[in-house]
Design an enzyme around this catalytic site. Structure first.
Site, PDB file in Angstrom:
ATOM      1  N   CYS A  98      16.363 -55.501  34.968  1.00 22.13           N
ATOM      2  CA  CYS A  98      16.557 -56.156  36.254  1.00 22.13           C
ATOM      3  C   CYS A  98      16.216 -57.631  36.079  1.00 22.13           C
ATOM      4  O   CYS A  98      15.743 -58.034  35.026  1.00 22.13           O
ATOM      5  CB  CYS A  98      15.598 -55.582  37.287  1.00 22.13           C
ATOM      6  SG  CYS A  98      15.609 -53.791  37.349  1.00 22.13           S
TER       7      CYS A  98
ATOM      8  N   ARG B 271      21.755 -59.602  34.700  1.00 21.23           N
ATOM      9  CA  ARG B 271      20.741 -58.645  34.256  1.00 21.23           C
ATOM     10  C   ARG B 271      20.821 -57.316  35.004  1.00 21.23           C
ATOM     11  O   ARG B 271      20.081 -56.375  34.692  1.00 21.23           O
ATOM     12  CB  ARG B 271      19.342 -59.240  34.455  1.00 21.23           C
ATOM     13  CG  ARG B 271      19.118 -60.523  33.705  1.00 21.23           C
ATOM     14  CD  ARG B 271      17.733 -61.032  33.977  1.00 21.23           C
ATOM     15  NE  ARG B 271      16.736 -60.116  33.448  1.00 21.23           N
ATOM     16  CZ  ARG B 271      16.301 -60.118  32.201  1.00 21.23           C
ATOM     17  NH1 ARG B 271      16.767 -60.986  31.346  1.00 21.23           N
ATOM     18  NH2 ARG B 271      15.395 -59.251  31.801  1.00 21.23           N
TER      19      ARG B 271
ATOM     20  N   TRP C 177      19.190 -53.068  38.025  1.00 19.88           N
ATOM     21  CA  TRP C 177      20.043 -52.162  37.254  1.00 19.88           C
ATOM     22  C   TRP C 177      19.253 -50.863  37.176  1.00 19.88           C
ATOM     23  O   TRP C 177      18.189 -50.806  36.563  1.00 19.88           O
ATOM     24  CB  TRP C 177      20.282 -52.738  35.860  1.00 19.88           C
ATOM     25  CG  TRP C 177      21.251 -51.982  35.029  1.00 19.88           C
ATOM     26  CD1 TRP C 177      22.596 -51.935  35.174  1.00 19.88           C
ATOM     27  CD2 TRP C 177      20.942 -51.167  33.891  1.00 19.88           C
ATOM     28  NE1 TRP C 177      23.148 -51.136  34.196  1.00 19.88           N
ATOM     29  CE2 TRP C 177      22.161 -50.649  33.398  1.00 19.88           C
ATOM     30  CE3 TRP C 177      19.762 -50.818  33.239  1.00 19.88           C
ATOM     31  CZ2 TRP C 177      22.234 -49.818  32.300  1.00 19.88           C
ATOM     32  CZ3 TRP C 177      19.837 -49.986  32.143  1.00 19.88           C
ATOM     33  CH2 TRP C 177      21.074 -49.497  31.681  1.00 19.88           C
TER      34      TRP C 177
ATOM     35  N   ASN D  49      10.507 -55.699  36.739  1.00 22.37           N
ATOM     36  CA  ASN D  49      11.518 -55.433  35.712  1.00 22.37           C
ATOM     37  C   ASN D  49      10.821 -54.690  34.584  1.00 22.37           C
ATOM     38  O   ASN D  49       9.806 -55.162  34.078  1.00 22.37           O
ATOM     39  CB  ASN D  49      12.083 -56.766  35.199  1.00 22.37           C
ATOM     40  CG  ASN D  49      12.929 -56.582  33.964  1.00 22.37           C
ATOM     41  OD1 ASN D  49      13.601 -55.575  33.809  1.00 22.37           O
ATOM     42  ND2 ASN D  49      12.899 -57.557  33.066  1.00 22.37           N
ATOM     43  N   GLY D  50      11.342 -53.517  34.224  1.00 21.43           N
ATOM     44  CA  GLY D  50      10.723 -52.745  33.151  1.00 21.43           C
ATOM     45  C   GLY D  50      10.607 -51.291  33.557  1.00 21.43           C
ATOM     46  O   GLY D  50      11.323 -50.831  34.445  1.00 21.43           O
TER      47      GLY D  50
ATOM     48  N   GLU E 239      34.298 -54.399  16.813  1.00 17.94           N
ATOM     49  CA  GLU E 239      33.947 -55.294  17.920  1.00 17.94           C
ATOM     50  C   GLU E 239      35.150 -55.468  18.860  1.00 17.94           C
ATOM     51  O   GLU E 239      34.996 -55.489  20.084  1.00 17.94           O
ATOM     52  CB  GLU E 239      33.485 -56.648  17.354  1.00 17.94           C
ATOM     53  CG  GLU E 239      33.258 -57.754  18.373  1.00 17.94           C
ATOM     54  CD  GLU E 239      32.192 -57.438  19.412  1.00 17.94           C
ATOM     55  OE1 GLU E 239      31.455 -56.452  19.261  1.00 17.94           O
ATOM     56  OE2 GLU E 239      32.135 -58.178  20.410  1.00 17.94           O
TER      57      GLU E 239
ATOM     58  N   LYS F 175      34.960 -54.583  22.868  1.00 17.36           N
ATOM     59  CA  LYS F 175      35.297 -55.536  23.933  1.00 17.36           C
ATOM     60  C   LYS F 175      36.353 -54.933  24.851  1.00 17.36           C
ATOM     61  O   LYS F 175      36.266 -55.008  26.074  1.00 17.36           O
ATOM     62  CB  LYS F 175      35.813 -56.822  23.280  1.00 17.36           C
ATOM     63  CG  LYS F 175      35.388 -58.102  23.802  1.00 17.36           C
ATOM     64  CD  LYS F 175      33.961 -58.568  23.625  1.00 17.36           C
ATOM     65  CE  LYS F 175      32.860 -57.603  23.498  1.00 17.36           C
ATOM     66  NZ  LYS F 175      31.555 -58.117  23.204  1.00 17.36           N
TER      67      LYS F 175
ATOM     68  N   GLU G 147      34.755 -52.127  27.087  1.00 22.51           N
ATOM     69  CA  GLU G 147      33.786 -52.454  28.125  1.00 22.51           C
ATOM     70  C   GLU G 147      34.390 -53.224  29.291  1.00 22.51           C
ATOM     71  O   GLU G 147      33.918 -53.065  30.415  1.00 22.51           O
ATOM     72  CB  GLU G 147      32.548 -53.163  27.560  1.00 22.51           C
ATOM     73  CG  GLU G 147      32.776 -54.525  26.955  1.00 22.51           C
ATOM     74  CD  GLU G 147      31.468 -55.116  26.407  1.00 22.51           C
ATOM     75  OE1 GLU G 147      31.545 -55.835  25.412  1.00 22.51           O
ATOM     76  OE2 GLU G 147      30.400 -54.876  26.983  1.00 22.51           O
TER      77      GLU G 147
ATOM     78  N   HIS H 262      42.161 -40.365   7.680  1.00 22.74           N
ATOM     79  CA  HIS H 262      41.252 -39.227   7.531  1.00 22.74           C
ATOM     80  C   HIS H 262      40.952 -38.568   8.872  1.00 22.74           C
ATOM     81  O   HIS H 262      39.934 -37.890   9.010  1.00 22.74           O
ATOM     82  CB  HIS H 262      39.949 -39.679   6.848  1.00 22.74           C
ATOM     83  CG  HIS H 262      40.175 -40.167   5.448  1.00 22.74           C
ATOM     84  ND1 HIS H 262      40.572 -39.350   4.417  1.00 22.74           N
ATOM     85  CD2 HIS H 262      40.111 -41.422   4.921  1.00 22.74           C
ATOM     86  CE1 HIS H 262      40.717 -40.055   3.304  1.00 22.74           C
ATOM     87  NE2 HIS H 262      40.449 -41.321   3.589  1.00 22.74           N
TER      88      HIS H 262
ATOM     89  N   LYS I  34      23.614 -57.060  31.160  1.00 23.65           N
ATOM     90  CA  LYS I  34      23.588 -57.994  30.030  1.00 23.65           C
ATOM     91  C   LYS I  34      22.452 -57.700  29.067  1.00 23.65           C
ATOM     92  O   LYS I  34      22.604 -57.825  27.864  1.00 23.65           O
ATOM     93  CB  LYS I  34      23.457 -59.417  30.578  1.00 23.65           C
ATOM     94  CG  LYS I  34      23.519 -60.503  29.521  1.00 23.65           C
ATOM     95  CD  LYS I  34      24.914 -60.667  28.994  1.00 23.65           C
ATOM     96  CE  LYS I  34      25.026 -61.712  27.920  1.00 23.65           C
ATOM     97  NZ  LYS I  34      26.236 -61.505  27.107  1.00 23.65           N
TER      98      LYS I  34
HETATM   99  C1  F6R Z   1      28.704 -56.017  24.330  1.00 27.79           C
HETATM  100  C2  F6R Z   1      27.324 -56.419  24.435  1.00 27.79           C
HETATM  101  C3  F6R Z   1      26.272 -55.442  24.030  1.00 27.79           C
HETATM  102  C4  F6R Z   1      25.094 -56.175  23.374  1.00 27.79           C
HETATM  103  C5  F6R Z   1      23.935 -55.196  23.096  1.00 27.79           C
HETATM  104  C6  F6R Z   1      22.790 -55.878  22.386  1.00 27.79           C
HETATM  105  O1  F6R Z   1      29.565 -57.051  24.717  1.00 27.79           O
HETATM  106  O2  F6R Z   1      27.020 -57.487  24.852  1.00 27.79           O
HETATM  107  O3  F6R Z   1      26.783 -54.460  23.180  1.00 27.79           O
HETATM  108  O4  F6R Z   1      25.528 -56.764  22.184  1.00 27.79           O
HETATM  109  O5  F6R Z   1      23.483 -54.647  24.307  1.00 27.79           O
HETATM  110  O6  F6R Z   1      22.303 -56.938  23.142  1.00 27.79           O
HETATM  111  P1  F6R Z   1      21.412 -58.064  22.484  1.00 27.79           P
HETATM  112  O7  F6R Z   1      22.262 -58.818  21.530  1.00 27.79           O
HETATM  113  O8  F6R Z   1      20.943 -58.888  23.630  1.00 27.79           O
HETATM  114  O9  F6R Z   1      20.291 -57.368  21.764  1.00 27.79           O
END
Ligand code: F6R
Length: 596
Positions: free
Chosen positions: A2, A28, A74, A100-101, A470, A474, A477, A493, A591
């Site tokens: 959060c 967040r 969140w 937050n936590g 990757e 992208k 998500e 395979h 995030k």
């Molecule tokens: C995808 C994305 C997540 C983060 C993951 C790790 O676009 O952003 O997969 O890469 O949650 O986050 P960090 O880098 O902050 O440890």
């Protein structure tokens, strides 16, 4: 996970400042939001949904008070409802708390409090805190003592802020969740992250684990858990408030994709010499590592880490890459000479932090490769290297992935004795090459052609394999569509069974030796009627085998994948855009993932 904010100052309408701050923290978490402002009584507003829903609930003229706290959530404990939104109050509604936590002992505390007649309104773990404060107040403790006493009962991770009725003071505490104080001309701030108050001040103090803070219009005091005053260092953050806005782009994600040339330049600045491409990373001057390297990371950062591990192996350094959530220092051999590198944009990801803490306990040397000054990763690792990408607001990581790859290339060259200079020298031309991709990309029209596809597959070999994964992440998500990335050779395979004329395959065909073999895999999928889009630096050779080409400049086998990834980011963005998805805030995601 959060975002929290607190403000106290001379501004009569604290609610305006809190709402602005919450917008800057929405990355967040955004399933509910709330705020509380101190007046004669506590005014509390909270709503399920985004900050805009809270904004609509608060009276237009704002709330009459100069101190308050806010929260954007969140969900972890309890679904996103008005009741579960923070702030939470005690039975007498004299104190409001945001958190937050995770409070790990919330059930036993709740049982104890309910047994002594406290009534709970929500399903959250946070709500025990105001009731604990209420209990402590009834024993004659001052407000500050009661706050401290309540915090001392908590197990788990937390950044907490509390405000009392008829008061100008906001109290805060931190343990394993981020908290930063802001010193403004007209007041003081606290928040989970700097974008919450960057509009008002760039002077900040990062709290350490176990520290408490008290802010009021006159100033701030930071203490340890026993109440002894702690000297703190005021830092100036280099973020421009404009960095935190969309600057005319429809989405932060598109803005951040376009910021990649600048982000890479910032990452390289004063680290690579113009003349010979020598790399010096000042922060790592005292890093002495001759043992194996283990990377721990999650999601996009894990893909970057896999890329870094490949580079190191090529340059004769033993390197492995682990998903942080699967990393078990007890069963993975770690010695004094081992370097464990946490690759983490936020520096707060719980899985990565757990892995780094485990590595710290084994005696390994730890290094945080992160975008966030003052983050938990920076504070808890022996060394830190900043990727300097600037704030990334969109949940989907884009520019930080490119900056991580560039930082890892520099790190690899520092750790390796056999690294050849040319790839590193080439880093200097990379920003211009990324710009070329951004200026000429036909990703938008390819996205339009395939926006209705059943699924999207991404294939690549060598340095392109993590980029293929990757690209799929992208796509998943932000479009919510099925996408998968594979090492190209693996396709036959098993995954080949899923390929059809409704599943476009994006093939990363760059790098001399591996490109030819990937083209072999292209013919396999074409034989099953799949449309193929090649991302390539040699269009003349590849064109005849594929339906479309996304061109990238040549930057050598190690760096061209960084350019190829930019094309994949754009394809995902434009597909999501066509589908009308909430690109910056995809459903179910946040995030910074500070829960395991
Ligand atoms: C995808 C994305 C997540 C983060 C993951 C790790 O676009 O952003 O997969 O890469 O949650 O986050 P960090 O880098 O902050 O440890």
């Amino acid at each position: 996970m959060c975002g929290i904010i607190g403000y106290t100052g001379t501004e009569r309408v604290a609610s305006d400042i809190l709402l602005t701050g919450l917008s800057g923290l929405e990355y967040r978490g955004y399933d509910s939001a709330g705020l509380s402002v101190s007046g004669e009584s506590l005014m509390v507003y909270k709503r399920r949904g985004e900050v805009s829903a809270l904004e609509a609930a608060v009276p237009d003229e704002g709330l009459d008070g100069t101190a308050g706290i806010g929260h954007t959530r969140w969900s972890t404990h309890g679904p996103p409802t008005d009741e579960n939104a923070h702030p939470h109050t005690d039975c007498t509604e004299s104190v409001a708390v945001v958190h937050n936590g995770i409070i790990e002992n919330d059930q036993s505390l709740r049982d104890e409090l309910e047994a002594s007649e406290h009534t709970f309104e929500s399903a959250t773990d946070t709500e025990v805190i105001p009731h604990l404060i209420e209990n402590a107040l009834t024993t004659g403790a001052s407000r500050e003592e009661a706050f401290r006493e309540a915090v001392s009962r908590l197990d788990g991770s937390y950044a907490i802020a509390a405000v009392f009725s008829d008061s100008e003071t906001v109290y805060a505490a931190r343990h394993e969740s981020p908290l930063v104080l802001g010193i403004g001309d007209d007041g003081h701030y606290l928040a989970s992250d700097v974008p919450a108050f960057i509009e008002y001040t760039d002077r900040v103090v990062y709290l350490d684990d176990g520290q408490f803070a008290r802010i009021n219009p006159a100033g701030m005091v930071v203490t340890d858990a026993q109440g002894a005053i702690v000297e703190t260092a005021i830092e100036t953050v280099a973020w421009d408030p404009e960095d935190a806005g969309k600057s005319g782009y429809d989405h932060y994600m598109l803005k951040e994709i376009h910021e990649q040339p600048r982000a890479i330049r910032q990452c390289l600045r004063q680290r690579v010499t113009e003349l010979d491409g020598d790399v010096t990373i000042e922060e790592l001057a005292s890093l002495d590592c001759d043992g194996p390297v283990q990377f721990v990371a999650c999601g996009t950062s894990y893909h970057a880490a896999c890329y870094g591990a490949q580079l190191l192996r090529e340059w004769d350094v033993s390197a492995q890459c682990f998903l942080a959530s699967e990393y078990d220092a007890a069963s993975i051999p770690v010695s004094d000479g081992t370097l464990v590198v946490g690759v983490t944009q936020s520096g707060e990801t719980a899985d990565t932090m757990r892995a780094l803490r485990a590595a710290n306990r084994t005696g390994a040397t730890t290094l945080a490769l992160t975008n966030t000054v003052g983050s938990s990763a920076v504070r808890e690792c022996d060394h830190a290297m900043l990727i300097r990408a600037g704030p990334e607001i969109s949940v989907a990581a884009t520019k930080t992935f490119a900056s991580q790859q560039v930082a890892l290339a520099m790190l690899a060259s520092v750790l390796s004795e056999t690294c050849s200079a040319p790839p590193v020298k080439r880093l200097r031309t990379l920003p211009d090459q990324v710009q070329w991709v951004l200026d000429t990309s036909n990703a938008r029209s390819i996205a339009e052609t395939y926006e209705d596809a059943d699924a999207y597959f991404f294939i690549g070999r060598g340095y392109n394999a993590p980029v293929a994964r990757e690209g799929a992440l992208k796509m998943k998500e932000i479009t919510y569509k099925h996408a998968e990335g594979f090492a190209a050779g693996e396709l036959k395979h098993g995954p080949l069974a899923m390929v059809s004329d409704r599943t476009p395959v994006f093939a990363l065909v760059t790098g001399d030796a591996t490109a030819t073999r990937t083209l072999g895999n292209v013919t396999e999928v074409e034989a099953r009627d799949a449309p193929v889009v090649a991302v390539t630096d040699s269009p003349a050779d590849v064109d005849q085998y594929v339906d479309h080409v996304l061109e990238v400049p040549t930057a050598g086998p190690r760096l061209t994948p960084i350019l190829a990834n930019v094309q994949l980011q754009l394809v995902a963005y434009w597909v999501a855009n066509r589908l009308g998805r909430p690109i910056d805030k995809p459903r179910n995601l946040a995030k910074s993932v500070t829960v395991e």
